[in-house]
Design a protein around this motif. Structure first.
Motif, PDB file in Angstrom:
ATOM      1  N   MET A 221       0.817  -1.219   0.000  1.00 23.00           N
ATOM      2  CA  MET A 221       0.000   0.000   0.000  1.00 23.00           C
ATOM      3  C   MET A 221       0.847   1.264   0.000  1.00 23.00           C
ATOM      4  SD  MET A 221      -2.803  -1.546  -0.176  1.00 23.00           S
ATOM      5  CE  MET A 221      -3.923  -0.146  -0.122  1.00 23.00           C
ATOM      6  N   GLU A 222       1.993   1.233   0.700  1.00 18.81           N
ATOM      7  CA  GLU A 222       2.840   2.424   0.791  1.00 18.81           C
ATOM      8  C   GLU A 222       4.284   2.085   0.453  1.00 18.81           C
ATOM      9  OE1 GLU A 222       2.508   4.637   4.366  1.00 18.81           O
ATOM     10  OE2 GLU A 222       0.318   4.676   4.353  1.00 18.81           O
ATOM     11  N   GLU A 223       4.903   2.912  -0.375  1.00 18.63           N
ATOM     12  CA  GLU A 223       6.260   2.653  -0.839  1.00 18.63           C
ATOM     13  C   GLU A 223       7.276   2.670   0.299  1.00 18.63           C
ATOM     14  OE1 GLU A 223       9.134   3.989  -4.564  1.00 18.63           O
ATOM     15  OE2 GLU A 223       7.492   5.289  -3.919  1.00 18.63           O
ATOM     16  N   LYS A 224       7.008   3.445   1.344  1.00 21.69           N
ATOM     17  CA  LYS A 224       7.951   3.541   2.455  1.00 21.69           C
ATOM     18  C   LYS A 224       8.109   2.219   3.201  1.00 21.69           C
ATOM     19  CE  LYS A 224       4.511   5.233   5.802  1.00 21.69           C
ATOM     20  NZ  LYS A 224       4.133   6.350   6.696  1.00 21.69           N
ATOM     21  N   HIS A 225       7.174   1.282   2.969  1.00 19.94           N
ATOM     22  CA  HIS A 225       7.256  -0.015   3.638  1.00 19.94           C
ATOM     23  C   HIS A 225       8.140  -1.018   2.890  1.00 19.94           C
ATOM     24  CE1 HIS A 225       3.070   0.888   5.599  1.00 19.94           C
ATOM     25  NE2 HIS A 225       4.064   1.444   6.269  1.00 19.94           N
ATOM     26  N   VAL A 226       8.609  -0.641   1.694  1.00 18.79           N
ATOM     27  CA  VAL A 226       9.416  -1.569   0.882  1.00 18.79           C
ATOM     28  C   VAL A 226      10.653  -2.022   1.641  1.00 18.79           C
ATOM     29  CG1 VAL A 226      10.826  -1.775  -1.205  1.00 18.79           C
ATOM     30  CG2 VAL A 226       8.578  -0.699  -1.322  1.00 18.79           C
ATOM     31  N   LYS A 227      11.278  -1.105   2.379  1.00 16.25           N
ATOM     32  CA  LYS A 227      12.515  -1.455   3.104  1.00 16.25           C
ATOM     33  C   LYS A 227      12.302  -2.569   4.111  1.00 16.25           C
ATOM     34  CE  LYS A 227      11.945   2.183   6.621  1.00 16.25           C
ATOM     35  NZ  LYS A 227      10.675   2.740   6.075  1.00 16.25           N
ATOM     36  N   ASN A 228      11.066  -2.722   4.590  1.00 16.64           N
ATOM     37  CA  ASN A 228      10.789  -3.780   5.556  1.00 16.64           C
ATOM     38  C   ASN A 228      10.742  -5.172   4.920  1.00 16.64           C
ATOM     39  OD1 ASN A 228      10.455  -1.827   7.623  1.00 16.64           O
ATOM     40  ND2 ASN A 228       8.333  -1.487   6.999  1.00 16.64           N
ATOM     41  N   PHE A 229      10.676  -5.210   3.589  1.00 16.93           N
ATOM     42  CA  PHE A 229      10.568  -6.476   2.873  1.00 16.93           C
ATOM     43  C   PHE A 229      11.920  -6.992   2.385  1.00 16.93           C
ATOM     44  CE2 PHE A 229       6.318  -4.891   2.759  1.00 16.93           C
ATOM     45  CZ  PHE A 229       5.475  -5.984   2.624  1.00 16.93           C
ATOM     46  N   LYS A 230      12.994  -6.299   2.685  1.00 10.64           N
ATOM     47  CA  LYS A 230      14.302  -6.666   2.133  1.00 10.64           C
ATOM     48  C   LYS A 230      14.706  -8.093   2.479  1.00 10.64           C
ATOM     49  CE  LYS A 230      16.319  -2.048   1.756  1.00 10.64           C
ATOM     50  NZ  LYS A 230      17.399  -1.122   2.204  1.00 10.64           N
ATOM     51  N   HIS A 231      14.486  -8.502   3.716  1.00 11.18           N
ATOM     52  CA  HIS A 231      14.902  -9.841   4.127  1.00 11.18           C
ATOM     53  C   HIS A 231      14.019 -10.922   3.523  1.00 11.18           C
ATOM     54  CE1 HIS A 231      11.533  -9.268   6.906  1.00 11.18           C
ATOM     55  NE2 HIS A 231      11.510 -10.596   7.046  1.00 11.18           N
ATOM     56  N   ALA A 232      12.818 -10.552   3.033  1.00  8.18           N
ATOM     57  CA  ALA A 232      11.885 -11.529   2.466  1.00  8.18           C
ATOM     58  C   ALA A 232      12.199 -11.862   1.014  1.00  8.18           C
ATOM     59  CB  ALA A 232      10.459 -11.013   2.578  1.00  8.18           C
ATOM     60  N   GLN A 233      13.116 -11.124   0.418  1.00 12.64           N
ATOM     61  CA  GLN A 233      13.564 -11.369  -0.950  1.00 12.64           C
ATOM     62  C   GLN A 233      12.416 -11.365  -1.962  1.00 12.64           C
ATOM     63  OE1 GLN A 233      16.142 -14.777  -1.264  1.00 12.64           O
ATOM     64  NE2 GLN A 233      17.463 -14.135   0.410  1.00 12.64           N
ATOM     65  N   ILE A 234      11.552 -10.367  -1.867  1.00 13.94           N
ATOM     66  CA  ILE A 234      10.493 -10.179  -2.853  1.00 13.94           C
ATOM     67  C   ILE A 234      11.136  -9.733  -4.168  1.00 13.94           C
ATOM     68  CG2 ILE A 234       8.445  -8.834  -3.452  1.00 13.94           C
ATOM     69  CD1 ILE A 234       7.924 -10.770  -1.240  1.00 13.94           C
ATOM     70  N   ASP A 235      10.759 -10.334  -5.263  1.00  8.66           N
ATOM     71  CA  ASP A 235      11.375 -10.007  -6.552  1.00  8.66           C
ATOM     72  C   ASP A 235      10.851  -8.691  -7.124  1.00  8.66           C
ATOM     73  OD1 ASP A 235      12.990 -12.556  -7.324  1.00  8.66           O
ATOM     74  OD2 ASP A 235      11.085 -13.312  -6.584  1.00  8.66           O
ATOM     75  N   GLU A 236       9.552  -8.454  -6.994  1.00  6.82           N
ATOM     76  CA  GLU A 236       8.968  -7.233  -7.549  1.00  6.82           C
ATOM     77  C   GLU A 236       7.881  -6.707  -6.622  1.00  6.82           C
ATOM     78  OE1 GLU A 236       8.037  -7.222 -11.795  1.00  6.82           O
ATOM     79  OE2 GLU A 236       9.019  -9.177 -11.975  1.00  6.82           O
ATOM     80  N   PHE A 237       7.774  -5.371  -6.609  1.00  7.82           N
ATOM     81  CA  PHE A 237       6.746  -4.715  -5.811  1.00  7.82           C
ATOM     82  C   PHE A 237       5.820  -3.921  -6.720  1.00  7.82           C
ATOM     83  CE2 PHE A 237      10.261  -5.195  -2.809  1.00  7.82           C
ATOM     84  CZ  PHE A 237       9.608  -5.693  -1.699  1.00  7.82           C
ATOM     85  N   ILE A 238       4.544  -3.928  -6.362  1.00 10.22           N
ATOM     86  CA  ILE A 238       3.574  -3.049  -7.009  1.00 10.22           C
ATOM     87  C   ILE A 238       3.001  -2.161  -5.913  1.00 10.22           C
ATOM     88  CG2 ILE A 238       1.399  -2.901  -8.272  1.00 10.22           C
ATOM     89  CD1 ILE A 238       2.005  -5.681  -9.400  1.00 10.22           C
ATOM     90  N   VAL A 239       3.327  -0.869  -5.997  1.00 14.34           N
ATOM     91  CA  VAL A 239       2.867   0.072  -4.971  1.00 14.34           C
ATOM     92  C   VAL A 239       1.479   0.561  -5.366  1.00 14.34           C
ATOM     93  CG1 VAL A 239       3.410   2.152  -3.669  1.00 14.34           C
ATOM     94  CG2 VAL A 239       5.258   0.734  -4.577  1.00 14.34           C
ATOM     95  N   SER A 240       0.474   0.091  -4.672  1.00 15.23           N
ATOM     96  CA  SER A 240      -0.910   0.307  -5.076  1.00 15.23           C
ATOM     97  C   SER A 240      -1.302   1.785  -5.071  1.00 15.23           C
ATOM     98  CB  SER A 240      -1.839  -0.480  -4.146  1.00 15.23           C
ATOM     99  OG  SER A 240      -3.179  -0.328  -4.539  1.00 15.23           O
TER     100      SER A 240
END
Length: 339
Positions: A221-240
């Protein structure tokens, strides 16, 4: 009749393997016996088999019938035992199909194939995603994971698993380690964007545990939360939120720009963005650009690099992923050419 009723009730409770084996043996033995005892009436094994099957299924064409005492004795046994036994077998098959459909509808299945797509979180956006995937490739298999009471969509290629997506057992039921890609849609029902992205993060972490190598795309939902996903190794994000807001602003400043994005995002409308395999005679980006242009397509990117037009004379690397804009007939024509 009471004795037969007790026998049939016990037969219903018999193990399916035993029941099917007994039925097959009854048909085989009866077919052989009727040929042996009445060879004049039943000259071949197939004739005997045909008569046995028409008898136990109560079709009774009458084209073959026994005339000797031995033959008629076999017929009586088939009337008394065979018809009831085959009836139970047919009932078991129908019940099995009904149970299988009920399990599919309620999401109580284990998916065992590979190369499928997994969609986590059912919503209107997920519905559009399924529709787009089927328009892209009608043969692709899709597994939906959610906690709905029944499957939102159920076809030959679309499957449903009921369960919590952050539960490893649920992910294993979807055979996620063998999936081609996983799409995680944000659960907007939670109401709070931070909690929504937190749930997505929990699901992504579970996927990383079960299938660390699967290609994962997550909606946040918010781009600022992307940094919290670093350890999860998400390949791509779609910021709604940011994606929709940015498109709305661009449309406000320049009328019609949303139509361009719409064509690129929908395979069923106008031009589209397609992956173009590198041809053997393409050495530089200019070779690829000119070849595609001659066929009615425009080369625009190598992976996420949109600066193709500024480095046309550079060599195309071995690991390049070229993308061009064209319509579907043009894309199919390009693929059909073996250059």
């Amino acid at each position: 009749m009471i004795l037969l009723r007790k026998i049939f009730l016990k037969m219903v409770r018999v193990n399916n393997t035993v029941l099917f084996t007994a039925s097959a043996l009854l048909i085989l033995v009866s077919s052989i016996l009727i040929v042996v005892v009445e060879n004049d009436t039943f000259p071949t094994l197939f004739d005997g088999f045909w008569w046995v099957m028409t008898t136990v299924t109560t079709v009774g064409y009458g084209d073959y019938f026994p005339v000797t005492v031995a033959g008629r004795s076999i017929a009586i046994l088939l009337y008394v035992i065979g018809i009831g036994l085959i009836g139970i077998v047919i009932g078991k098959i129908i019940d099995g199909l009904a149970i299988f459909r009920k399990k599919r509808l309620e999401g109580d299945i284990v998916y065992k194939d590979s190369g499928h797509f997994v969609i986590i979180g059912w919503s209107q956006k997920a519905h559009f995603a399924v529709k787009e995937m089927m328009e892209t490739n009608k043969e692709c298999n899709i597994v939906i994971i959610d906690q709905l009471k029944e499957a939102p969509i159920l076809t030959e290629n679309i499957h449903y698993i009921k369960g919590e997506a952050s539960d490893e057992d649920t992910l294993e039921k979807a055979n996620i380690s063998q999936a081609k890609a996983v799409l995680i849609f944000a659960d907007e029902r939670m109401g709070n964007e931070q909690m929504t992205d937190g749930k997505t993060l929990l699901i992504a972490s579970s996927i990383e545990t079960v299938a660390p190598n699967v290609h994962t795309i997550a909606e946040i939902m918010e781009e600022k939360h992307v940094k919290n996903f670093k350890h999860a190794q998400i390949d791509e994000f779609i910021v709604s939120n940011e994606t929709i807001s940015s498109l709305a602003v661009r449309s406000a400043f320049r009328k019609g720009v949303s139509g361009i994005y719409g064509q690129l995002l929908k395979r069923s409308v106008g031009e589209d963005l397609y992956y173009i395999p590198k041809k053997g005679n393409w050495r530089t980006y200019r070779d690829a650009f000119q070849s595609l242009l001659d066929n009615g397509a425009t080369l625009i990117a190598d992976r996420n690099d949109l600066t193709i037009n500024r480095k046309l004379d550079e060599s195309i690397p071995d690991g390049a992923e070229l993308y061009a804009v064209c319509d579907k007939p043009t894309y199919e024509k390009i693929l059909s050419k073996g250059e």
